[in-house]
Scaffold this motif. Structure first.
Motif, PDB file in Angstrom:
ATOM      1  N   THR A 193     -74.187  65.441 -53.558  1.00  0.00           N
ATOM      2  CA  THR A 193     -75.232  66.550 -54.040  1.00  0.00           C
ATOM      3  C   THR A 193     -74.607  67.833 -53.123  1.00  0.00           C
ATOM      4  OG1 THR A 193     -76.787  64.864 -54.522  1.00  0.00           O
ATOM      5  CG2 THR A 193     -77.250  67.085 -54.153  1.00  0.00           C
ATOM      6  N   ILE A 194     -74.792  68.903 -53.806  1.00  0.00           N
ATOM      7  CA  ILE A 194     -74.643  69.921 -53.079  1.00  0.00           C
ATOM      8  C   ILE A 194     -75.817  70.976 -53.200  1.00  0.00           C
ATOM      9  CG2 ILE A 194     -73.657  71.141 -55.133  1.00  0.00           C
ATOM     10  CD1 ILE A 194     -71.565  72.665 -53.257  1.00  0.00           C
ATOM     11  N   TRP A 195     -75.928  71.631 -51.971  1.00  0.00           N
ATOM     12  CA  TRP A 195     -76.939  72.529 -51.742  1.00  0.00           C
ATOM     13  C   TRP A 195     -76.435  74.105 -51.269  1.00  0.00           C
ATOM     14  CZ3 TRP A 195     -77.648  67.782 -50.211  1.00  0.00           C
ATOM     15  CH2 TRP A 195     -78.666  66.910 -50.867  1.00  0.00           C
ATOM     16  N   TRP A 196     -76.443  74.959 -52.194  1.00  0.00           N
ATOM     17  CA  TRP A 196     -75.673  76.285 -51.739  1.00  0.00           C
ATOM     18  C   TRP A 196     -76.505  77.486 -51.822  1.00  0.00           C
ATOM     19  CZ3 TRP A 196     -75.288  80.536 -55.242  1.00  0.00           C
ATOM     20  CH2 TRP A 196     -73.871  81.472 -54.785  1.00  0.00           C
ATOM     21  N   GLY A 197     -75.941  78.280 -50.909  1.00  0.00           N
ATOM     22  CA  GLY A 197     -76.746  79.478 -50.912  1.00  0.00           C
ATOM     23  C   GLY A 197     -75.858  80.974 -50.503  1.00  0.00           C
ATOM     24  N   LEU A 207     -79.355  80.813 -54.724  1.00  0.00           N
ATOM     25  CA  LEU A 207     -79.403  79.517 -54.500  1.00  0.00           C
ATOM     26  C   LEU A 207     -79.150  78.458 -55.526  1.00  0.00           C
ATOM     27  CD1 LEU A 207     -82.971  79.514 -52.630  1.00  0.00           C
ATOM     28  CD2 LEU A 207     -80.800  79.237 -51.609  1.00  0.00           C
ATOM     29  N   GLU A 208     -78.391  77.510 -55.492  1.00  0.00           N
ATOM     30  CA  GLU A 208     -78.108  76.608 -56.514  1.00  0.00           C
ATOM     31  C   GLU A 208     -78.034  75.129 -55.699  1.00  0.00           C
ATOM     32  OE1 GLU A 208     -78.318  75.055 -59.575  1.00  0.00           O
ATOM     33  OE2 GLU A 208     -77.263  76.812 -60.215  1.00  0.00           O
ATOM     34  N   THR A 209     -78.476  74.301 -56.753  1.00  0.00           N
ATOM     35  CA  THR A 209     -78.210  72.907 -56.025  1.00  0.00           C
ATOM     36  C   THR A 209     -78.210  71.692 -57.212  1.00  0.00           C
ATOM     37  OG1 THR A 209     -79.450  71.300 -54.547  1.00  0.00           O
ATOM     38  CG2 THR A 209     -80.907  72.350 -56.004  1.00  0.00           C
ATOM     39  N   GLY A 210     -77.676  70.496 -56.933  1.00  0.00           N
ATOM     40  CA  GLY A 210     -77.489  69.358 -58.003  1.00  0.00           C
ATOM     41  C   GLY A 210     -76.537  68.719 -57.505  1.00  0.00           C
ATOM     42  N   PRO A 211     -76.466  67.397 -58.285  1.00  0.00           N
ATOM     43  CA  PRO A 211     -75.059  66.871 -58.368  1.00  0.00           C
ATOM     44  C   PRO A 211     -73.830  67.756 -58.438  1.00  0.00           C
ATOM     45  CG  PRO A 211     -76.536  65.775 -59.715  1.00  0.00           C
ATOM     46  CD  PRO A 211     -77.153  66.970 -59.390  1.00  0.00           C
ATOM     47  N   ASP A 235     -71.598  83.359 -48.111  1.00  0.00           N
ATOM     48  CA  ASP A 235     -72.134  81.896 -48.575  1.00  0.00           C
ATOM     49  C   ASP A 235     -72.068  80.700 -48.046  1.00  0.00           C
ATOM     50  OD1 ASP A 235     -69.712  81.785 -49.603  1.00  0.00           O
ATOM     51  OD2 ASP A 235     -70.196  80.879 -51.569  1.00  0.00           O
ATOM     52  N   VAL A 236     -72.737  79.616 -47.916  1.00  0.00           N
ATOM     53  CA  VAL A 236     -72.541  78.371 -47.066  1.00  0.00           C
ATOM     54  C   VAL A 236     -73.171  77.531 -47.972  1.00  0.00           C
ATOM     55  CG1 VAL A 236     -74.753  78.796 -46.001  1.00  0.00           C
ATOM     56  CG2 VAL A 236     -73.092  77.347 -44.941  1.00  0.00           C
ATOM     57  N   TYR A 237     -72.745  76.231 -47.764  1.00  0.00           N
ATOM     58  CA  TYR A 237     -73.294  75.294 -48.530  1.00  0.00           C
ATOM     59  C   TYR A 237     -73.413  73.802 -47.635  1.00  0.00           C
ATOM     60  CZ  TYR A 237     -68.430  74.203 -49.646  1.00  0.00           C
ATOM     61  OH  TYR A 237     -66.892  74.068 -49.908  1.00  0.00           O
ATOM     62  N   LEU A 238     -74.022  72.890 -48.196  1.00  0.00           N
ATOM     63  CA  LEU A 238     -74.172  71.427 -47.417  1.00  0.00           C
ATOM     64  C   LEU A 238     -73.898  70.482 -48.728  1.00  0.00           C
ATOM     65  CD1 LEU A 238     -75.324  70.575 -44.848  1.00  0.00           C
ATOM     66  CD2 LEU A 238     -77.404  70.107 -45.808  1.00  0.00           C
ATOM     67  N   LEU A 239     -73.223  69.463 -48.160  1.00  0.00           N
ATOM     68  CA  LEU A 239     -72.728  68.373 -49.118  1.00  0.00           C
ATOM     69  C   LEU A 239     -73.135  67.126 -48.699  1.00  0.00           C
ATOM     70  CD1 LEU A 239     -69.141  69.623 -49.933  1.00  0.00           C
ATOM     71  CD2 LEU A 239     -71.081  69.259 -51.774  1.00  0.00           C
ATOM     72  N   ARG A 240     -73.794  66.112 -49.281  1.00  0.00           N
ATOM     73  CA  ARG A 240     -74.378  64.915 -49.017  1.00  0.00           C
ATOM     74  C   ARG A 240     -74.100  63.608 -49.896  1.00  0.00           C
ATOM     75  NH1 ARG A 240     -79.913  66.154 -46.727  1.00  0.00           N
ATOM     76  NH2 ARG A 240     -78.768  66.677 -44.882  1.00  0.00           N
ATOM     77  N   ARG A 241     -73.651  62.687 -49.443  1.00  0.00           N
ATOM     78  CA  ARG A 241     -73.524  61.421 -50.321  1.00  0.00           C
ATOM     79  C   ARG A 241     -74.906  60.776 -50.491  1.00  0.00           C
ATOM     80  NH1 ARG A 241     -68.322  60.411 -50.659  1.00  0.00           N
ATOM     81  NH2 ARG A 241     -66.706  60.788 -49.561  1.00  0.00           N
TER      82      ARG A 241
END
Length: 245
Positions: A193-197, A207-211, A235-241
């Motif tokens: 899953t990604i959380w982007w900004g 902002l955008e997020t989702g699988p 921009d920066v983003y977070l990835l998580r399993r």
């Protein structure tokens, strides 16, 4: 010996400038103002706005930021670029009344080279660092998520390393900075899953997020459109399993 204050100013929202930072800006006698070329005037405009709201009219010394030579190997390219920035700082500081302040996007400690550039100055100034709100703080706040899961580590890395080396070994959550090429496209998206900004904290925040498999293409298209419209993007983003709490 010159007093050089490196003042973190957050990610683009003047309301994120801390009370300590505003006090330091109010006490500074000279402010160095980097100019980054055509299409990026709004970056300098924001710094001027923050200065104005600090309540003091310090002397501002503008200087042109050098451009990196992309024909050189990465390490050599960055080294020479930092040398040239330090030279321009020194020229701008020549004869300036101290304390001299430099407004640093985000925080001087997090994937920012301001402290390393300051080490190149000769004679060495007396340094003071005023911390600022980081892009990771604003990103997680905007998405209303914690940075880490319970008892789990967070790996902070760059787009270049993600692209060249893949998912960091043993990582649960990965925060990715300095990524101009949407390097998440190089990963196997299954279970991520990604959380982007982008433009975090600013009026044009995105902002955008989702699988990752679904959100990734949307982010690429949104990023390209925003860069074309503004001439720049941060921009920066977070990835998580999947799994965990």
């Amino acid at each position: 010996m010159t007093d050089l204050w490196l003042i973190g100013i957050g990610t683009g929202n003047p309301d994120h400038v801390t009370g300590e930072a505003r006090k330091a800006l109010n006490e500074a006698r000279t402010v160095l103002m980097p100019l980054k070329g055509a299409g990026k005037d709004d970056l300098a405009d924001l710094r001027y706005r923050i200065l104005s709201e600090s309540g003091r009219s310090a002397r501002v010394v503008e200087f042109e930021m050098p451009v990196r030579d992309d024909t050189l190997p990465y390490t050599e390219r960055v080294r020479r670029w930092h040398d040239e920035i330090a030279a321009r700082w020194r020229e701008a500081m020549d004869g300036a009344e101290g304390p001299v302040a430099l407004l640093v996007w985000g925080d001087p400690s997090l994937y920012d080279s301001t402290l390393r550039i300051a080490e190149r100055l000769d004679p060495a100034p007396r340094l003071r660092v005023v911390p600022g709100i980081t892009s990771l703080q604003v990103l997680t706040a905007a998405h209303a998520i914690p940075l880490n899961r319970v008892g789990a580590p967070v790996t902070v890395t760059t787009g270049r390393r993600l692209r060249d080396h893949g998912w960091p070994a043993g990582a649960d959550t990965v925060a990715v900075m300095l990524d101009g090429e949407c390097s998440f496209q190089s990963l196997d998206s299954a279970g991520l899953t990604i959380w982007w900004g982008a433009y975090l904290g600013m009026e044009n925040e995105l902002l955008e997020t989702g699988p990752l498999a679904e959100a990734g293409p949307r982010i690429v298209a949104l990023r390209d459109k925003a860069r074309a419209r503004h001439g720049w993007i941060m921009d920066v983003y977070l990835l998580r399993r999947e799994g965990g709490a």
